[in-house]
Design a protein around this motif. Structure first.
Motif, PDB file in Angstrom:
ATOM      1  N   ARG A  97       0.944  -1.220  -0.122  1.00  0.00           N
ATOM      2  CA  ARG A  97      -0.093  -0.038   0.095  1.00  0.00           C
ATOM      3  C   ARG A  97       0.846   1.173   0.056  1.00  0.00           C
ATOM      4  N   ARG A  98       1.978   1.269   0.863  1.00  0.00           N
ATOM      5  CA  ARG A  98       2.736   2.481   0.752  1.00  0.00           C
ATOM      6  C   ARG A  98       3.381   2.552  -0.648  1.00  0.00           C
ATOM      7  N   ALA A  99       3.937   1.538  -1.140  1.00  0.00           N
ATOM      8  CA  ALA A  99       4.466   1.427  -2.404  1.00  0.00           C
ATOM      9  C   ALA A  99       3.620   2.413  -3.318  1.00  0.00           C
ATOM     10  N   ARG A 100       2.402   1.966  -3.488  1.00  0.00           N
ATOM     11  CA  ARG A 100       1.498   2.446  -4.531  1.00  0.00           C
ATOM     12  C   ARG A 100       1.052   4.046  -4.197  1.00  0.00           C
ATOM     13  N   ARG A 101       1.136   4.236  -2.797  1.00  0.00           N
ATOM     14  CA  ARG A 101       0.719   5.467  -2.477  1.00  0.00           C
ATOM     15  C   ARG A 101       1.907   6.480  -2.711  1.00  0.00           C
ATOM     16  N   PRO A 139      -4.637   7.157 -10.100  1.00  0.00           N
ATOM     17  CA  PRO A 139      -4.953   5.859 -10.863  1.00  0.00           C
ATOM     18  C   PRO A 139      -3.876   4.725 -10.568  1.00  0.00           C
ATOM     19  N   ILE A 140      -2.528   4.910  -9.859  1.00  0.00           N
ATOM     20  CA  ILE A 140      -1.698   3.823  -9.716  1.00  0.00           C
ATOM     21  C   ILE A 140      -2.041   3.222  -8.176  1.00  0.00           C
ATOM     22  N   ARG A 141      -2.531   4.095  -7.400  1.00  0.00           N
ATOM     23  CA  ARG A 141      -2.728   3.675  -6.168  1.00  0.00           C
ATOM     24  C   ARG A 141      -3.998   2.823  -5.982  1.00  0.00           C
TER      25      ARG A 141
END
Length: 678
Positions: A76-80, A346-348
């Motif tokens: 989640r952190r990476a996507r954020r 969009p990525i998150r």
């Protein structure tokens, strides 16, 4: 900044508004809003919010599942965080090709590499501790330090919680542990703020107390208590007052973070706790207003974009007007909206990535490696653009004075108290000239050494970084306190010089015109000028009273920009170096020089020497003269140009004095008693 996004069911508009308040403070500070000198503490507000939300989120997961899924959390952190940050890094590198000189592209590519791997805070510690490091304020990636601190916290804190869960620690034990972390971290931070401020500022363990305060707030009071308590609104208003009060009263010259950071940190905790209660008079109602909500949603993108925008704009427009700054602010919002809607969200929220933890972890690895690789490649590419013209500028800026080429320790560092004289020229001669002062004495050492060799006298240097010869205690920005080491060093140096009985002492130092940069209250300036005058008189008279000739050099011009970087950029952009010139009226303060001249004129055996014409015409102080860079930064002479000044300096300083030096001391000097050194 990030601050973990809460689930919709637990979404709190007041926290979104608090994010807006934090990022607006940081932007105001960096955009030069002088009425908010402490806006930079918005970063501390973010740290506490992050500690609060991440702890609350993880504890809820532990209550539901009895464990913490680390990989899911990191995914989640990476996507954020990563997509938006890497996107900004790449755009900033691309724009830098057209704005920055090749040498800067190389240097700041390192910043991009460390920012991509979330360790730029460690690089900046070393940078800040280096007195002669390049100007950090021009680094378009420096603001990533706080993101590095957050990422390092995100990496450690969930794993620590999971470890405690597995050893069956109860909530009380967790609270005690977190309080212990906060106490130890804060104590170390407060101590290091006075001892080594860059470590206290940039190193994540010494900022952990702010995250821990947020975590403690998430555990301290039950929501039912906060919802019932009548003091919750008052708590919120008091917290908001602490944050805004810090924005208004703290400045970058204060010893920060240390005890000062407690105010915005505790203020944030108070606002967070207050927001649990519904009340028509609570500050949460203001923070929930639409402008704060909209800005809060964009806060991460705003934080990422605002710094490279204002850094590049300042390079292109050194004297930005209010209208131009507002245009930069508008551009920051436009870029933030674009990246928020086209990259960040969009990525998150991408269904394919959300469905597989491994996919998000893989994306993180790809983005991190790609960002680091592109930064490294950009540095190599910039190196290929070093033409002879650029190489000449870089060499001129990097070349040390003749003294430093011999021995760096000849110019004492900030902490050194014992003087270390260095001898040049005809070392066995009984004719001695002393060069005494700070780094502005050092840049004159190059032509003086050549003169000493030519005329056959001994040149001895007494120099200390940022330490004027004037007897007056000054505030040191790097140490963030009164520069007492300078006072001790100066007194010992004067005693040694008097005992040495030189024929002449040449004094050179940063001038009185820079005093206003060292005081926070303008009303103190008249008193400081009086102290300055008394300090110059005291130093000059003590030397003169024992028969030593004193030559006081007028300080050199101070340019509006870093000359080496400005000229290199101008040449890279196919512009004339003259765009880096500074009007003489801005670079030199003739009123202060007149005061110094009058002071020295009242001292027996003392002369005031003004060599401004070596750098300035009647109207302009030039960045380049006869194809040579005049200064390596804003006010230190570039060594190759300094080397060309031996002949005019000999005429200005030694004309009509050389016979006196060659023949030894005057009869009057011989008749005076000279104190013995102890």
């Amino acid at each position: 900044m990030s601050a973990i996004i809460a689930e919709p069911k637990s979404f709190r508009p007041d926290i979104e508004g608090l994010r807006a308040l934090a990022v607006l403070g940081v932007i105001a500070f960096h955009f030069g809003v002088t009425d908010l000198p402490g806006g930079f503490v918005g970063v501390d507000v973010f740290f506490v919010i992050s500690g609060y939300l991440i702890t609350k989120h993880l504890l809820q997961e532990i209550d539901r599942r009895g464990t913490v899924d680390l990989l899911t959390f990191y995914a989640r952190r990476a996507r954020r965080l990563l997509p938006a940050s890497i996107f900004v890094i790449l755009v900033t590198l691309f724009a830098g090709y057209f704005i920055l000189a090749p040498s800067e592209q190389q240097l700041y590519s390192k910043g991009a590499l460390f920012a991509s791997t979330y360790v730029i805070n460690l690089w900046l510690i070393r940078w800040s501790l280096d007195y002669f490091a390049p100007d950090a304020s021009n680094n378009p990636f420096i603001h990533f330090w706080s993101l590095s601190v957050e990422e390092q916290f995100y990496l450690v804190w969930p794993a620590l919680l999971l470890l405690l869960v597995r050893v069956r620690a109860d909530r009380r034990s967790l609270f005690i542990m977190m309080a212990g972390i906060a106490a130890i971290s804060f104590a170390a931070c407060a101590w290091l703020t006075d001892v080594s401020q860059p470590w206290a500022f940039y190193f994540s363990p010494f900022r952990a107390w702010e995250f821990a305060l947020g975590g403690l707030a998430a555990m301290t009071l039950s929501e039912s208590w906060a919802k019932r308590s009548a003091i919750s609104p008052l708590l919120g208003w008091a917290g908001l007052a602490l944050i805004l009060g810090t924005y208004l009263t703290v400045s970058e010259e204060d010893p920060f973070p240390g005890f000062i950071a407690l105010a915005p940190a505790m203020g944030t905790v108070m606002v967070l706790l207050s927001g649990m209660r519904e009340s028509r008079v609570a500050p949460k109602n203001i923070l929930a207003m639409a402008p704060f909500q909209w800005t809060g949603k964009l806060s991460y993108s705003l934080y990422l974009w605002h710094w490279p925008v204002i850094v590049y704009a300042a390079m292109l427009m050194p004297d930005m007007s209010i209208v131009q700054r507002l245009a930069c602010l508008a551009l920051t919002f436009v870029l933030s909206i674009i990246s928020y809607h086209l990259v960040e969200n969009p990525i998150r929220r991408n269904a394919w990535l959300v469905a597989g933890t491994g996919r998000s972890i893989g994306l993180a690895a790809i983005l991190t490696v790609s960002g680091a690789a592109l930064a490294y490649g950009n540095a190599k590419f910039a190196g290929r653009n070093f033409n002879p013209e650029q190489q000449l500028i870089a060499t001129s800026a990097e070349r040390s004075s003749s003294v430093r080429q011999t021995d760096e320790s000849c110019v004492a560092d900030l902490e050194t108290v014992k003087p270390r004289p260095c001898v040049f020229g005809a070392s066995m001669s009984d004719k001695t000239v002393v060069l005494f002062g700070d780094s502005h004495a050092d840049h004159w050492s190059t032509p003086l050494i050549e003169i000493a060799k030519k005329e056959g006298f001994r040149l001895i240097t007494y120099m200390k970084s940022s330490c004027r010869a004037t007897r007056m205690t000054t505030y040191n920005i790097k140490l963030r306190r009164d520069y007492t080491e300078c006072d001790d060093w100066r007194e010992q140096a004067i005693k040694e010089i008097i005992a040495m009985k030189p024929q002449m002492v040449i004094v050179s130092q940063l001038s009185i015109s820079h005093l206003d940069e060292e005081i926070s209250d303008p009303s103190e300036y008249p008193l400081r000028k009086q102290q300055w005058a008394e300090g110059i008189t005291s130093t000059a008279e003590e030397l003169s009273d024992v028969g030593i000739d004193v030559v006081y050099l007028r300080d050199v011009p101070t340019h509006k920009s870093y000359i080496d970087k400005c000229v290199a950029r101008a040449l890279w952009q196919k512009r004339e170096p003259s765009v880096c010139d500074t009007p003489r009226a801005e670079a030199m303060d003739d009123a202060d020089a007149k005061t110094e001249r009058e002071i020295i004129a009242r001292v027996e055996n003392a002369r005031y020497v003004d060599m401004t014409d070596l750098f300035c015409s009647e109207t302009t102080c030039q960045a380049m003269i006869d194809g040579k860079l005049t200064f390596r930064d804003r006010h230190h002479i570039a060594t190759p140009y300094a080397a060309s000044l031996a002949a005019p300096m000999e005429r200005a300083v030694f004309e009509n004095q050389m016979a006196h030096i060659q023949n030894g001391r005057t009869n009057a000097a011989k008749d005076r008693a000279v104190p013995m050194a102890r």
